[in-house]
Design an enzyme around this catalytic site. Structure first.
Site, mmCIF file in Angstrom:
data_model
loop_
_atom_site.group_PDB
_atom_site.id
_atom_site.type_symbol
_atom_site.label_atom_id
_atom_site.label_comp_id
_atom_site.label_asym_id
_atom_site.label_seq_id
_atom_site.Cartn_x
_atom_site.Cartn_y
_atom_site.Cartn_z
ATOM 1 C CD GLU A 58 -0.135 7.069 5.429
ATOM 2 O OE1 GLU A 58 1.077 7.111 5.693
ATOM 3 O OE2 GLU A 58 -0.760 6.009 5.275
ATOM 4 C CG ASP A 65 -1.897 1.204 1.179
ATOM 5 O OD1 ASP A 65 -2.599 1.338 0.166
ATOM 6 O OD2 ASP A 65 -1.954 1.997 2.140
ATOM 7 C CB SER A 66 0.217 4.742 -0.938
ATOM 8 O OG SER A 66 -0.947 4.882 -0.162
ATOM 9 C CE1 TYR A 68 2.746 5.878 -3.529
ATOM 10 C CE2 TYR A 68 1.726 4.106 -4.783
ATOM 11 C CZ TYR A 68 2.820 4.622 -4.114
ATOM 12 O OH TYR A 68 3.972 3.882 -4.039
ATOM 13 N N GLY A 69 -3.008 9.255 -3.985
ATOM 14 C CA GLY A 69 -4.291 9.663 -4.576
ATOM 15 C C GLY A 69 -4.279 10.987 -5.304
ATOM 16 C CB CYS A 102 -9.477 4.672 -0.206
ATOM 17 S SG CYS A 102 -7.898 5.131 0.555
ATOM 18 C CB THR A 103 -6.725 -0.081 1.729
ATOM 19 O OG1 THR A 103 -5.634 0.726 1.269
ATOM 20 C CG2 THR A 103 -7.076 -1.115 0.688
ATOM 21 C CG HIS A 104 -5.324 5.143 3.984
ATOM 22 N ND1 HIS A 104 -4.699 4.604 2.892
ATOM 23 C CD2 HIS A 104 -4.343 5.673 4.765
ATOM 24 C CE1 HIS A 104 -3.394 4.816 2.999
ATOM 25 N NE2 HIS A 104 -3.151 5.461 4.116
ATOM 26 C CB CYS A 130 -2.835 0.585 -2.838
ATOM 27 S SG CYS A 130 -2.765 2.320 -3.280
ATOM 28 C CG ASN A 131 -9.244 0.622 -3.592
ATOM 29 O OD1 ASN A 131 -10.021 -0.141 -4.115
ATOM 30 N ND2 ASN A 131 -8.994 0.580 -2.288
ATOM 31 C CB THR A 132 -4.538 5.077 -5.518
ATOM 32 O OG1 THR A 132 -5.490 5.574 -4.569
ATOM 33 C CG2 THR A 132 -4.080 6.199 -6.414
HETATM 34 N N1 DGL Z 1 -4.947 3.428 0.510
HETATM 35 C C1 DGL Z 1 -4.763 3.671 -0.869
HETATM 36 C C2 DGL Z 1 -6.001 3.346 -1.665
HETATM 37 O O1 DGL Z 1 -6.605 2.331 -1.387
HETATM 38 C C3 DGL Z 1 -4.064 4.909 -1.320
HETATM 39 C C4 DGL Z 1 -4.302 6.160 -0.652
HETATM 40 C C5 DGL Z 1 -3.332 7.224 -1.120
HETATM 41 O O2 DGL Z 1 -2.122 6.996 -1.015
HETATM 42 O O3 DGL Z 1 -3.808 8.271 -1.568
HETATM 43 O O4 DGL Z 1 -6.373 4.055 -2.581
#
Ligand code: DGL
Length: 270
Positions: free
Chosen positions: A162, A7-8, A39-40, A194-196, A70-72
């Protein structure tokens, strides 16, 4: 025997926890690219470059199979990686498909034509990069017809998580849910894309109200991985030790991760 989880930043720990619960004997190597999160807000080339570098590090750590938790990265880089970058003896899987299969009531690998499903109005909460990729809508269109998706780009939420600023994260989630509700007043389902965001799941549910079914990915991805490993047992790589790697400051990242998962997590430098 190790599977890599990427993940990011810290969000993929929600997936790691679910995988660990489902497959307790499977060694897992986690890599958080905390030095480059979020990453988003990056463009697709940038996400591709960072993701390939991180996945390569996981291959070196003895993982033959890596989950992009990480979805992004799954939205912006996975298809390009699978088409031209992943070596023949390795696999990289994303997190979108298990979620969409659950939403559209499909079994793994059911490639029959798209059909009508029970849900008609779906709210998607994701990062700006995932929303603008339209990857979710594309995958959904392969499987379902007549589903109206309203996407809300949730700027700022990942940064706040974060940073460990959960008060700001909560305020941002509520304002993004408000913005979504103005566009789609009565969604039947909401996707935390988003996994966050599972770290804020109670706030999403509270702001959306009890009539909205909130789908988050961790358990769905864990179930789908267990299924995949039954069918492809050789894809468990040669690594034998579970570990947590970060491109950021290991001390700082360990303390945030311990706070989120409420158990001691110790990261080392990637
Ligand atoms: N947690 C990640 C996701 O699922 C990325 C979030 C990010 O880095 O912006 O998209």
């Amino acid at each position: 025997m190790a599977v890599g989880i990427f993940d990011s930043g810290l969000g993929g720990l929600t997936v790691l926890d679910a995988v660990h619960e489902r497959l307790p004997d499977l060694p897992l190597v986690y890599l958080g690219d905390n030095a480059h999160a979020p990453y988003g807000v990056r463009d697709a080339d940038d996400v591709y470059d960072l993701t390939t570098k991180a996945v390569d590090r996981l291959f070196q750590a003895g993982c033959d199979l890596v989950i992009l938790a990480c979805n992004t990265a799954s939205a912006a880089a996975l298809r390009r990686m699978q088409e031209s970058w992943v070596p023949a003896d390795k696999r990289v899987l994303g997190v979108f498909v298990p979620l969409i299969e659950a939403l559209t009531e499909r079994q793994w690998g059911d490639n029959s034509p798209p059909r009508e499903v029970a849900v008609k109005h779906v709210a998607l909460f994701a990062t700006p990069a995932t929303v603008s990729s339209r990857a979710f809508q594309r995958e959904l269109a392969f499987r379902a017809i007549g589903v109206d998706v309203e996407a809300q780009a949730c700027g700022g939420v990942v940064d706040a998580i974060e940073e460990g600023d959960m008060i700001l994260a909560e305020a941002l989630v509520r304002s993004h849910v408000d913005a979504l509700s103005r566009k789609m007043p009565e969604p039947e389902a909401a996707i935390l894309g988003c996994t966050h965001y599972p770290l804020m799941q109670d706030t999403f549910q509270d702001a959306l109200g009890p009539n909205v079914a909130v789908y988050s990915q961790a358990n769905l991805v864990a179930e789908s991985l267990a299924d995949y490993l039954i069918r492809h047992p050789k894809m468990v790589g040669p690594g034998e030790v579970s570990k947590f790697l970060t491109t950021g400051d290991p001390k700082r990242v360990s303390s945030r991760a311990t706070q989120f998962l409420r158990r001691q997590i110790t990261f080392e430098a990637a």
